[in-house]
Design an enzyme around this catalytic site. Structure first.
Site, PDB file in Angstrom:
ATOM      1  N   ARG A 157       5.359 -24.959  23.964  1.00 15.99           N
ATOM      2  CA  ARG A 157       6.002 -23.638  24.006  1.00 15.99           C
ATOM      3  C   ARG A 157       7.519 -23.790  24.153  1.00 15.99           C
ATOM      4  O   ARG A 157       8.276 -22.912  23.772  1.00 15.99           O
ATOM      5  CB  ARG A 157       5.487 -22.828  25.197  1.00 15.99           C
ATOM      6  CG  ARG A 157       4.027 -22.416  25.082  1.00 15.99           C
ATOM      7  CD  ARG A 157       3.700 -21.380  26.151  1.00 15.99           C
ATOM      8  NE  ARG A 157       2.284 -21.226  26.379  1.00 15.99           N
ATOM      9  CZ  ARG A 157       1.480 -20.427  25.664  1.00 15.99           C
ATOM     10  NH1 ARG A 157       1.956 -19.729  24.670  1.00 15.99           N
ATOM     11  NH2 ARG A 157       0.199 -20.333  25.951  1.00 15.99           N
ATOM     12  N   PHE A 174      -0.698 -23.951  11.165  1.00 16.94           N
ATOM     13  CA  PHE A 174      -0.622 -23.759  12.611  1.00 16.94           C
ATOM     14  C   PHE A 174       0.765 -24.175  13.093  1.00 16.94           C
ATOM     15  O   PHE A 174       1.225 -25.279  12.806  1.00 16.94           O
ATOM     16  CB  PHE A 174      -1.707 -24.541  13.342  1.00 16.94           C
ATOM     17  CG  PHE A 174      -1.952 -23.991  14.716  1.00 16.94           C
ATOM     18  CD1 PHE A 174      -2.746 -22.868  14.886  1.00 16.94           C
ATOM     19  CD2 PHE A 174      -1.343 -24.552  15.824  1.00 16.94           C
ATOM     20  CE1 PHE A 174      -2.941 -22.314  16.153  1.00 16.94           C
ATOM     21  CE2 PHE A 174      -1.526 -24.018  17.091  1.00 16.94           C
ATOM     22  CZ  PHE A 174      -2.335 -22.893  17.249  1.00 16.94           C
ATOM     23  N   ASP A 225      -1.821 -13.232  13.141  1.00 15.07           N
ATOM     24  CA  ASP A 225      -2.553 -14.218  12.343  1.00 15.07           C
ATOM     25  C   ASP A 225      -3.683 -13.462  11.631  1.00 15.07           C
ATOM     26  O   ASP A 225      -3.481 -12.887  10.568  1.00 15.07           O
ATOM     27  CB  ASP A 225      -3.044 -15.294  13.312  1.00 15.07           C
ATOM     28  CG  ASP A 225      -3.746 -16.446  12.643  1.00 15.07           C
ATOM     29  OD1 ASP A 225      -3.509 -16.682  11.460  1.00 15.07           O
ATOM     30  OD2 ASP A 225      -4.544 -17.132  13.326  1.00 15.07           O
ATOM     31  N   GLU A 229       5.010  -9.325  20.047  1.00 11.56           N
ATOM     32  CA  GLU A 229       4.004 -10.371  19.776  1.00 11.56           C
ATOM     33  C   GLU A 229       4.707 -11.609  19.232  1.00 11.56           C
ATOM     34  O   GLU A 229       5.755 -11.509  18.589  1.00 11.56           O
ATOM     35  CB  GLU A 229       3.014  -9.869  18.714  1.00 11.56           C
ATOM     36  CG  GLU A 229       1.750  -9.249  19.280  1.00 11.56           C
ATOM     37  CD  GLU A 229       0.715 -10.293  19.740  1.00 11.56           C
ATOM     38  OE1 GLU A 229       1.085 -11.450  19.997  1.00 11.56           O
ATOM     39  OE2 GLU A 229      -0.464  -9.914  19.838  1.00 11.56           O
ATOM     40  N   ASP A 230       4.079 -12.760  19.438  1.00 10.40           N
ATOM     41  CA  ASP A 230       4.622 -13.982  18.842  1.00 10.40           C
ATOM     42  C   ASP A 230       4.235 -14.083  17.365  1.00 10.40           C
ATOM     43  O   ASP A 230       5.062 -14.367  16.513  1.00 10.40           O
ATOM     44  CB  ASP A 230       4.164 -15.228  19.624  1.00 10.40           C
ATOM     45  CG  ASP A 230       2.644 -15.310  19.814  1.00 10.40           C
ATOM     46  OD1 ASP A 230       1.919 -14.362  19.430  1.00 10.40           O
ATOM     47  OD2 ASP A 230       2.171 -16.328  20.356  1.00 10.40           O
TER      48      ASP A 230
HETATM   49  P1  IMP Z   1      -4.846 -13.038  15.765  1.00 15.20           P
HETATM   50  O1  IMP Z   1      -5.691 -12.167  16.635  1.00 15.20           O
HETATM   51  O2  IMP Z   1      -5.681 -13.936  14.882  1.00 15.20           O
HETATM   52  O3  IMP Z   1      -3.801 -12.264  14.952  1.00 15.20           O
HETATM   53  O4  IMP Z   1      -4.133 -14.075  16.676  1.00 15.20           O
HETATM   54  C1  IMP Z   1      -3.149 -13.752  17.533  1.00 15.20           C
HETATM   55  C2  IMP Z   1      -2.905 -14.849  18.544  1.00 15.20           C
HETATM   56  O5  IMP Z   1      -3.433 -16.149  18.166  1.00 15.20           O
HETATM   57  C3  IMP Z   1      -1.415 -15.038  18.670  1.00 15.20           C
HETATM   58  O6  IMP Z   1      -0.842 -14.112  19.572  1.00 15.20           O
HETATM   59  C4  IMP Z   1      -1.315 -16.476  19.127  1.00 15.20           C
HETATM   60  O7  IMP Z   1      -1.447 -16.550  20.516  1.00 15.20           O
HETATM   61  C5  IMP Z   1      -2.499 -17.173  18.468  1.00 15.20           C
HETATM   62  N1  IMP Z   1      -2.080 -17.867  17.224  1.00 15.20           N
HETATM   63  C6  IMP Z   1      -2.394 -17.538  15.966  1.00 15.20           C
HETATM   64  N2  IMP Z   1      -1.822 -18.388  15.082  1.00 15.20           N
HETATM   65  C7  IMP Z   1      -1.123 -19.278  15.821  1.00 15.20           C
HETATM   66  C8  IMP Z   1      -0.296 -20.413  15.482  1.00 15.20           C
HETATM   67  O8  IMP Z   1      -0.058 -20.784  14.320  1.00 15.20           O
HETATM   68  N3  IMP Z   1       0.251 -21.070  16.538  1.00 15.20           N
HETATM   69  C9  IMP Z   1       0.063 -20.706  17.834  1.00 15.20           C
HETATM   70  N4  IMP Z   1      -0.688 -19.659  18.184  1.00 15.20           N
HETATM   71  C10 IMP Z   1      -1.277 -18.936  17.186  1.00 15.20           C
END
Ligand code: IMP
Length: 189
Positions: free
Chosen positions: A175, A162, A113, A109-110
């Site tokens: 990206r 962010f 959040d 995963e990147d």
């Molecule tokens: P989560 O489900 O809230 O944990 O979000 C996961 C996804 O939201 C990540 O895989 C990203 O694609 C996107 N995301 C969350 N925070 C960021 C950020 O700071 N920058 C870019 N993408 C984000």
């Protein structure tokens, strides 16, 4: 009149560096060594599963620090919400190309959040009978957690801001920044 370039030059990006390319490179190598060490016994069953699209650059670099036989696969996930906040409604938009039964899967995963996407994905994968399934994330924003997610391999913990670059986007842009930076002016992206 020549057309405007689709991106401003990186120097003009409304982004302030948080993690340099060199810091990322060092940490990715360490994560690769850790994953290698834990999967020496996986034989030919190690699979790195990239979550599209944000993990692409991380996965490409990480895989080259894992000198074991492995396969690569990808899964596409859509998490509905606006540009900067996920809603918790998660859907698989493009599934893995082969069964993962009996495989040692490391999900790449990147960023974690809220944890909603990873929570959904890890539960989904466990129903497919892999030999093991671990989570590797480059970034984690613990302040935003809504679901408890156990991250087996973590690159960096970052503040609740962010970020873009090294695979992460805002509205599909940035990206290709070689570093990770916080967006200073979302209207300028
Ligand atoms: P989560 O489900 O809230 O944990 O979000 C996961 C996804 O939201 C990540 O895989 C990203 O694609 C996107 N995301 C969350 N925070 C960021 C950020 O700071 N920058 C870019 N993408 C984000």
């Amino acid at each position: 009149m020549s057309p405007k370039p689709p991106y401003p030059p990186f120097a003009d990006a409304p982004v302030e560096e948080l993690l340099s390319a060199a810091e990322i490179e060092r940490r990715v190598a360490e994560l690769g060594h850790e994953i290698t060490h834990h999967h020496r016994e996986a034989g030919t069953d190690l699979m790195l599963l990239g979550v599209l699209k944000g993990s692409l650059i991380f996965l490409a670099d990480l895989a080259r620090h894992i000198p074991l036989p492995l396969t690569l696969d990808f899964i596409g996930i859509a998490s509905y919400g606006d540009e900067t906040k996920s809603s918790g409604v998660v859907q698989i938009t493009s599934d893995i190309s082969r069964p993962i039964e009996g495989k040692h899967v490391v999900v790449i995963e990147d960023i974690i959040d809220t944890g909603l996407t990873a929570h959904y994905l890890m539960n989904n994968l466990k129903t497919r009978k892999p030999a093991s399934v671990k989570l590797c994330s480059l970034l984690h924003k613990p302040d935003r957690a809504e679901r408890e997610v156990s991250i087996d391999y973590l690159g960096f913990t970052i503040p609740n801001e962010f970020v873009v670059g090294y695979g992460l986007d805002m509205a599909q842009r940035y990206r290709n920044l070689p570093y990770i930076g916080r967006v200073t002016d979302p209207s300028g992206v």
